[in-house]
Design a protein around this motif. Structure first.
Motif, PDB file in Angstrom:
ATOM      1  N   GLN A 177       0.826  -1.209   0.000  1.00  0.00           N
ATOM      2  CA  GLN A 177       0.000   0.000   0.000  1.00  0.00           C
ATOM      3  C   GLN A 177       0.857   1.254   0.000  1.00  0.00           C
ATOM      4  OE1 GLN A 177      -1.885   0.855   3.921  1.00  0.00           O
ATOM      5  NE2 GLN A 177      -1.115  -1.183   4.506  1.00  0.00           N
ATOM      6  N   LEU A 178       0.311   2.273  -0.642  1.00  0.00           N
ATOM      7  CA  LEU A 178       1.012   3.557  -0.717  1.00  0.00           C
ATOM      8  C   LEU A 178       0.845   4.304   0.601  1.00  0.00           C
ATOM      9  CD1 LEU A 178       2.494   5.799  -2.287  1.00  0.00           C
ATOM     10  CD2 LEU A 178       0.258   6.571  -3.118  1.00  0.00           C
ATOM     11  N   LEU A 179       1.961   4.679   1.206  1.00  0.00           N
ATOM     12  CA  LEU A 179       1.935   5.408   2.480  1.00  0.00           C
ATOM     13  C   LEU A 179       2.124   6.906   2.308  1.00  0.00           C
ATOM     14  CD1 LEU A 179       4.012   2.989   4.752  1.00  0.00           C
ATOM     15  CD2 LEU A 179       1.528   3.104   4.463  1.00  0.00           C
ATOM     16  N   ASP A 180       3.019   7.302   1.410  1.00  0.00           N
ATOM     17  CA  ASP A 180       3.314   8.734   1.288  1.00  0.00           C
ATOM     18  C   ASP A 180       4.035   9.020  -0.021  1.00  0.00           C
ATOM     19  OD1 ASP A 180       3.509  11.473   2.337  1.00  0.00           O
ATOM     20  OD2 ASP A 180       5.654  11.073   2.392  1.00  0.00           O
ATOM     21  N   ILE A 181       3.788  10.185  -0.556  1.00  0.00           N
ATOM     22  CA  ILE A 181       4.516  10.679  -1.731  1.00  0.00           C
ATOM     23  C   ILE A 181       4.992  12.088  -1.418  1.00  0.00           C
ATOM     24  CG2 ILE A 181       4.343  11.438  -4.128  1.00  0.00           C
ATOM     25  CD1 ILE A 181       2.402   9.216  -4.651  1.00  0.00           C
ATOM     26  N   GLN A 182       6.255  12.347  -1.612  1.00  0.00           N
ATOM     27  CA  GLN A 182       6.830  13.665  -1.361  1.00  0.00           C
ATOM     28  C   GLN A 182       7.593  14.124  -2.593  1.00  0.00           C
ATOM     29  OE1 GLN A 182       9.666  13.813   1.843  1.00  0.00           O
ATOM     30  NE2 GLN A 182       9.855  16.041   1.778  1.00  0.00           N
ATOM     31  N   VAL A 183       7.201  15.271  -3.114  1.00  0.00           N
ATOM     32  CA  VAL A 183       7.898  15.858  -4.261  1.00  0.00           C
ATOM     33  C   VAL A 183       8.816  16.951  -3.734  1.00  0.00           C
ATOM     34  CG1 VAL A 183       7.664  17.087  -6.438  1.00  0.00           C
ATOM     35  CG2 VAL A 183       5.990  15.342  -5.827  1.00  0.00           C
ATOM     36  N   VAL A 184      10.105  16.766  -3.882  1.00  0.00           N
ATOM     37  CA  VAL A 184      11.104  17.728  -3.416  1.00  0.00           C
ATOM     38  C   VAL A 184      11.473  18.645  -4.573  1.00  0.00           C
ATOM     39  CG1 VAL A 184      13.382  18.017  -2.377  1.00  0.00           C
ATOM     40  CG2 VAL A 184      11.970  16.030  -1.765  1.00  0.00           C
ATOM     41  N   MET A 185      11.313  19.953  -4.343  1.00  0.00           N
ATOM     42  CA  MET A 185      11.607  20.939  -5.394  1.00  0.00           C
ATOM     43  C   MET A 185      13.080  21.314  -5.358  1.00  0.00           C
ATOM     44  SD  MET A 185       8.521  21.156  -6.497  1.00  0.00           S
ATOM     45  CE  MET A 185       8.497  22.578  -7.601  1.00  0.00           C
ATOM     46  N   ASP A 186      13.594  21.767  -6.505  1.00  0.00           N
ATOM     47  CA  ASP A 186      14.982  22.214  -6.555  1.00  0.00           C
ATOM     48  C   ASP A 186      15.104  23.593  -5.919  1.00  0.00           C
ATOM     49  OD1 ASP A 186      14.114  24.124  -8.415  1.00  0.00           O
ATOM     50  OD2 ASP A 186      14.627  22.875 -10.129  1.00  0.00           O
ATOM     51  N   GLU A 187      16.308  24.141  -5.863  1.00  0.00           N
ATOM     52  CA  GLU A 187      16.551  25.429  -5.221  1.00  0.00           C
ATOM     53  C   GLU A 187      16.722  26.552  -6.232  1.00  0.00           C
ATOM     54  OE1 GLU A 187      19.785  25.080  -2.502  1.00  0.00           O
ATOM     55  OE2 GLU A 187      18.759  23.635  -1.207  1.00  0.00           O
ATOM     56  N   ASN A 188      16.184  26.368  -7.418  1.00  0.00           N
ATOM     57  CA  ASN A 188      16.264  27.404  -8.441  1.00  0.00           C
ATOM     58  C   ASN A 188      15.125  28.405  -8.251  1.00  0.00           C
ATOM     59  OD1 ASN A 188      18.478  26.127  -9.683  1.00  0.00           O
ATOM     60  ND2 ASN A 188      17.133  24.803 -10.872  1.00  0.00           N
ATOM     61  N   TYR A 189      15.215  29.163  -7.151  1.00  0.00           N
ATOM     62  CA  TYR A 189      14.192  30.161  -6.871  1.00  0.00           C
ATOM     63  C   TYR A 189      14.265  31.282  -7.893  1.00  0.00           C
ATOM     64  CZ  TYR A 189      13.457  28.038  -2.273  1.00  0.00           C
ATOM     65  OH  TYR A 189      13.154  27.179  -1.262  1.00  0.00           O
ATOM     66  N   PRO A 190      13.137  31.934  -8.155  1.00  0.00           N
ATOM     67  CA  PRO A 190      11.814  31.684  -7.577  1.00  0.00           C
ATOM     68  C   PRO A 190      10.977  30.679  -8.373  1.00  0.00           C
ATOM     69  CG  PRO A 190      11.747  33.691  -8.845  1.00  0.00           C
ATOM     70  CD  PRO A 190      13.165  33.195  -8.922  1.00  0.00           C
ATOM     71  N   ILE A 191      11.430  30.324  -9.584  1.00  0.00           N
ATOM     72  CA  ILE A 191      10.680  29.364 -10.398  1.00  0.00           C
ATOM     73  C   ILE A 191      11.315  27.994 -10.205  1.00  0.00           C
ATOM     74  CG2 ILE A 191       9.946  28.745 -12.725  1.00  0.00           C
ATOM     75  CD1 ILE A 191      10.056  31.688 -13.459  1.00  0.00           C
ATOM     76  N   GLN A 192      10.639  27.135  -9.453  1.00  0.00           N
ATOM     77  CA  GLN A 192      11.196  25.844  -9.089  1.00  0.00           C
ATOM     78  C   GLN A 192      10.573  24.721  -9.899  1.00  0.00           C
ATOM     79  OE1 GLN A 192      10.216  26.678  -4.764  1.00  0.00           O
ATOM     80  NE2 GLN A 192      12.191  25.640  -4.517  1.00  0.00           N
ATOM     81  N   SER A 193      11.301  23.617  -9.951  1.00  0.00           N
ATOM     82  CA  SER A 193      10.838  22.425 -10.645  1.00  0.00           C
ATOM     83  C   SER A 193      11.088  21.213  -9.739  1.00  0.00           C
ATOM     84  CB  SER A 193      11.576  22.240 -11.977  1.00  0.00           C
ATOM     85  OG  SER A 193      11.383  23.359 -12.816  1.00  0.00           O
ATOM     86  N   PRO A 194      10.333  20.123  -9.937  1.00  0.00           N
ATOM     87  CA  PRO A 194      10.569  18.919  -9.136  1.00  0.00           C
ATOM     88  C   PRO A 194      11.978  18.377  -9.349  1.00  0.00           C
ATOM     89  CG  PRO A 194       8.434  18.814 -10.222  1.00  0.00           C
ATOM     90  CD  PRO A 194       9.150  19.993 -10.799  1.00  0.00           C
ATOM     91  N   GLN A 195      12.672  18.097  -8.280  1.00  0.00           N
ATOM     92  CA  GLN A 195      14.025  17.557  -8.354  1.00  0.00           C
ATOM     93  C   GLN A 195      14.074  16.085  -7.950  1.00  0.00           C
ATOM     94  OE1 GLN A 195      16.858  18.940  -5.357  1.00  0.00           O
ATOM     95  NE2 GLN A 195      18.421  19.144  -6.943  1.00  0.00           N
ATOM     96  N   ARG A 196      13.234  15.738  -6.984  1.00  0.00           N
ATOM     97  CA  ARG A 196      13.266  14.362  -6.468  1.00  0.00           C
ATOM     98  C   ARG A 196      11.876  13.967  -6.007  1.00  0.00           C
ATOM     99  NH1 ARG A 196      15.185  12.281  -1.293  1.00  0.00           N
ATOM    100  NH2 ARG A 196      15.516  14.463  -0.686  1.00  0.00           N
ATOM    101  N   VAL A 197      11.528  12.700  -6.239  1.00  0.00           N
ATOM    102  CA  VAL A 197      10.256  12.154  -5.789  1.00  0.00           C
ATOM    103  C   VAL A 197      10.551  11.016  -4.819  1.00  0.00           C
ATOM    104  CG1 VAL A 197       8.074  11.077  -6.441  1.00  0.00           C
ATOM    105  CG2 VAL A 197       9.151  12.727  -7.972  1.00  0.00           C
TER     106      VAL A 197
END
Length: 431
Positions: A367-387
């Motif tokens: 079963q799925l417990l949790d999903i966390q999308v970690v954003m990059d540090e390219n502020y202010p326009i960020q993109s997903p870096q890690r899932v």
């Protein structure tokens, strides 16, 4: 209701009293014996919307600025003529509830403290806001808004523009610029001192602090806050309502973002400060724009009709200039908003794909417990870096092929091939 106390110049007594009679205004006259070229002092009550037209008419009758006029609040007026006057002027809308142009100018000036007090209170509020951000404490951040003296300059520029008081306009704009510089500078210095003295944990990642991260990448909703603060501030001051709470709202649009910019600078992340600094600027401009439009809508105009055309032209230019600049910032905030929208859609797609994968009969015990999308540090326009995907299952080895299938499903939704996919397995023990 207002009680007006007016000195009557020598030779103007009959003219002024006739003007009040024609308006149906009750009055009391006392003789003046101070030998200062005044014949009398006249007292008369007026409904709020009647103050400006009556004073303008009396000025046309010869009451110049060399005489003095005092307008004070009146708690109760018992008079049939006053009730008739109130019915004539009060129409139950915002325009008829507004205070006079003369009172508006005085109110705007009174809301702006001396420069020394303004600078001191701005710095203090910035330091308190910085502490609240680093502590991730919304209560402390709100406290910083209460003591910020920003409502006077924020509204004074609009008032000065509309009633053609350039001195008030210049002073208010100067205060706003100085306030922004002092707020960001004080926050940066204080945050740097906190960092180097290890008052906060060494290696603190400011992007992980909720009160800070939300102001490093602002979105278009921030415009709503600033425009709402500007309109509410002007309506409050123009109708004589207490502006204390509205001042907190205006400070909410300016002080915390300025403190966040200072923290980002102190942490050596100037790109992270771009978003919060842009937020401060767009909020200041939006408050001024909303103030100008609201005052003009409420019917405020300069004292002299000869100045109306020139003032209207000047106000129109300032409105157009503010609209253009705000739109430019809105595009910038729109790009940040779109980036957040894409990240939200990506997280939703990942959730759907992982859920679909686990619906297979071979993986029914997982079963799925949790999903966390970690954003990059390219502020202010960020993109997903890690899932990071956390899956729970029974003790023992992970089901063969589950990790590969999840990766394939997630990768097809990743706009950037560099997005890392991390799958964690957690053992679930049944009781």
């Amino acid at each position: 209701m207002r009680l007006v106390q007016l000195t009557v110049p020598t030779g103007k007594r009959r003219t002024i009293l006739e003007a009040l009679e024609d308006r149906g205004v009750d009055y009391v006259v006392t003789d003046e014996e101070s030998d200062r070229k005044y014949a009398a002092v006249v007292y008369f009550p007026l409904p709020d919307p009647a103050v400006e037209p009556v004073l303008d008419e009396l000025q046309d009758a010869g009451v110049g600025e060399d005489a003095y006029t005092v307008v004070v609040d009146a708690e109760t007026v018992v008079s049939r003529r006053f009730e008739a006057l109130r019915e004539e002027y009060e129409e139950g809308d915002v325009e008829s509830d507004r205070i006079s142009r003369q009172e508006l100018e005085t109110e705007a000036e009174s809301l702006t403290p001396t420069f020394a007090v303004f600078a001191t209170m701005t710095i203090i509020s910035s330091l308190v806001a910085t502490s609240g951000l680093l502590l991730d404490s919304p209560a402390v951040v709100v406290g910083s808004m209460v003591i910020a003296p920003l409502i006077g300059p924020a509204l004074g520029a609009s008032v000065g523009s509309v009633i053609d008081e350039e001195e008030l306009f210049v002073e208010s704009v100067t205060y706003q610029i100085v306030g922004i510089v002092f707020a960001i500078g004080a926050a940066a210095v204080f945050a740097w001192m906190v960092k180097v003295t290890n008052i906060v944990p060494p290696g603190l990642d400011i992007s992980e602090v909720g009160e800070i991260s939300e102001r490093l990448a602002p979105d278009l909703l921030s415009l709503v806050v600033a425009l709402g603060a500007g309109v509410a501030g002007i309506v409050s001051i123009a109708t004589g309502i207490s502006v204390a709470l509205v001042g907190v709202m205006i400070a909410a649009a300016l002080i915390p973002p300025a403190a966040a910019a200072g923290v980002a600078i102190a942490w050596g992340q100037p790109t992270a400060a771009i978003g919060s600094t842009a937020l401060v600027l767009v909020n200041v401009l939006s408050v001024n724009l909303a103030g100008l439009l609201t005052l003009w809508y409420l019917g405020y105009r300069p004292e002299s009709l000869f100045e109306l055309g020139q003032t209207e032209k000047r106000v129109r230019k300032r409105i157009v200039g503010l609209v253009v600049i705000v739109l430019v910032f809105a595009v910038f905030l729109g790009a940040i908003t779109y980036s957040s929208y894409q990240a939200g859609n990506f997280e939703e797609d990942v959730n759907e794909e992982v859920t679909a994968a686990l619906e297979a009969e071979a993986y029914s015990q997982y079963q799925l417990l949790d999903i966390q999308v970690v954003m990059d540090e390219n502020y202010p326009i960020q993109s997903p870096q890690r899932v990071v995907i956390t899956i729970g299952g029974p003790p023992g080895e992970t089901a063969p092929g589950l990790g590969s299938e999840i990766r394939e499903r997630v990768e097809q939704h990743a706009a950037d091939d560099d997005v890392e996919i991390e799958i964690r397995y957690v053992t679930i023990l049944e009781e």
